[in-house]
Design an enzyme around this catalytic site. Structure first.
Site, PDB file in Angstrom:
ATOM      1  CG  PHE A   8      -2.065  -0.850   1.220  1.00 27.91           C
ATOM      2  CD1 PHE A   8      -3.259  -0.440   0.657  1.00 27.91           C
ATOM      3  CD2 PHE A   8      -1.985  -2.125   1.768  1.00 27.91           C
ATOM      4  CE1 PHE A   8      -4.360  -1.287   0.635  1.00 27.91           C
ATOM      5  CE2 PHE A   8      -3.076  -2.979   1.754  1.00 27.91           C
ATOM      6  CZ  PHE A   8      -4.274  -2.563   1.181  1.00 27.91           C
ATOM      7  CG  ASP A   9       0.729   5.978  -1.366  1.00 24.70           C
ATOM      8  OD1 ASP A   9       1.862   6.313  -0.964  1.00 24.70           O
ATOM      9  OD2 ASP A   9      -0.213   6.784  -1.519  1.00 24.70           O
ATOM     10  CB  ALA A  10       1.134   5.915   3.715  1.00 28.81           C
ATOM     11  CG  ASP A 180      -2.886   8.793  -3.894  1.00 32.31           C
ATOM     12  OD1 ASP A 180      -1.997   8.216  -3.216  1.00 32.31           O
ATOM     13  OD2 ASP A 180      -2.847  10.008  -4.155  1.00 32.31           O
TER      14      ASP A 180
END
Length: 230
Positions: A8-10, A180
């Site tokens: 995951f990106d944060a 995103d």
């Protein structure tokens, strides 16, 4: 199972960074006794900050330079006689306090942790992400949390993925990255050779020609994608 590891990106994927940024800028301006005007100041800062993080992605500036340069440009634009380095340190102190999760983040991470190895790879500054992410209520669900400043390389450079995954002997086809940003997360995943999932809650137009493996508009859609891969 198609995927074993989900990266995951944060910020703006699991964490509401826009809220964190908004509160931190307000509190920093007030700390320096500036009459804060959110409509004016936040828009100017976001424009400058977005541009300078893109410079980092492109390798045109270092993270140490970024820490001061973004505020040098911001304060210069507003004609405020405030030392950029001092303002920057105050801003990062406020930023580090803001650990706001999106409403679906906790449930999603809890559910996925039962069947997948989870990681976070984030482009960010250690002093900020240490508090916001590594000490958040979801931190324990992740096997590792990689912060770009700590490892000296940022997405979309594939080296940051190599660092994150160096202890895993795993087929790249079994890895998925969710984020995103098309230019950072998705391009980074493509550069490394893994499947990608673009989290696009505002249904922005893809004008970059970057093609993710999947596109989702809500975090809950990710569960369907990875469960179908089993």
């Amino acid at each position: 199972m198609k995927y074993d590891i989900i990266i995951f990106d944060a910020d703006e994927t699991l964490f509401d960074f826009k809220k964190t940024e908004r509160v931190a800028l307000r509190d920093t301006m007030l700390e320096f006794n500036v009459d804060y005007n959110e409509a004016e100041h936040l828009n100017i800062y976001k424009e400058i900050n977005t541009a300078i993080w893109k410079e980092l992605e492109d390798g045109r500036i270092t993270q140490n330079q970024l820490k001061v340069e973004r505020f040098s440009r911001f304060l210069g634009k507003l004609n405020y006689n405030i030392e950029a380095s001092i303002f920057g340190k105050a801003y990062m102190n406020h930023l580090a306090k803001g650990s706001y999760l999106f409403k679906d983040s906790v449930e999603l991470v809890e559910n996925l942790s039962n069947g997948f190895k989870l990681m976070i790879i984030t482009n960010g500054l250690k002093s900020v992400q240490e508090h916001r992410i590594k000490k958040s209520i979801i931190a324990d669900y992740f096997e590792s949390i990689i912060v770009s400043e700590e490892v000296g390389v940022s997405k979309p450079d594939p080296k940051i993925f190599e660092i994150a995954l160096r202890t895993y002997n795993i087929d790249k086809k079994k890895i998925l990255i969710v984020g995103d940003s098309l230019t950072s997360d998705i391009q980074g995943g493509i550069n490394y050779g893994i499947d990608t999932c673009w989290f696009n809650p505002h249904q922005k137009e893809n004008s970059y020609g970057i093609k993710p493996t999947y596109e989702i508009y809500s975090l809950s859609e990710l569960t369907n994608i990875v469960n179908k891969s089993r």
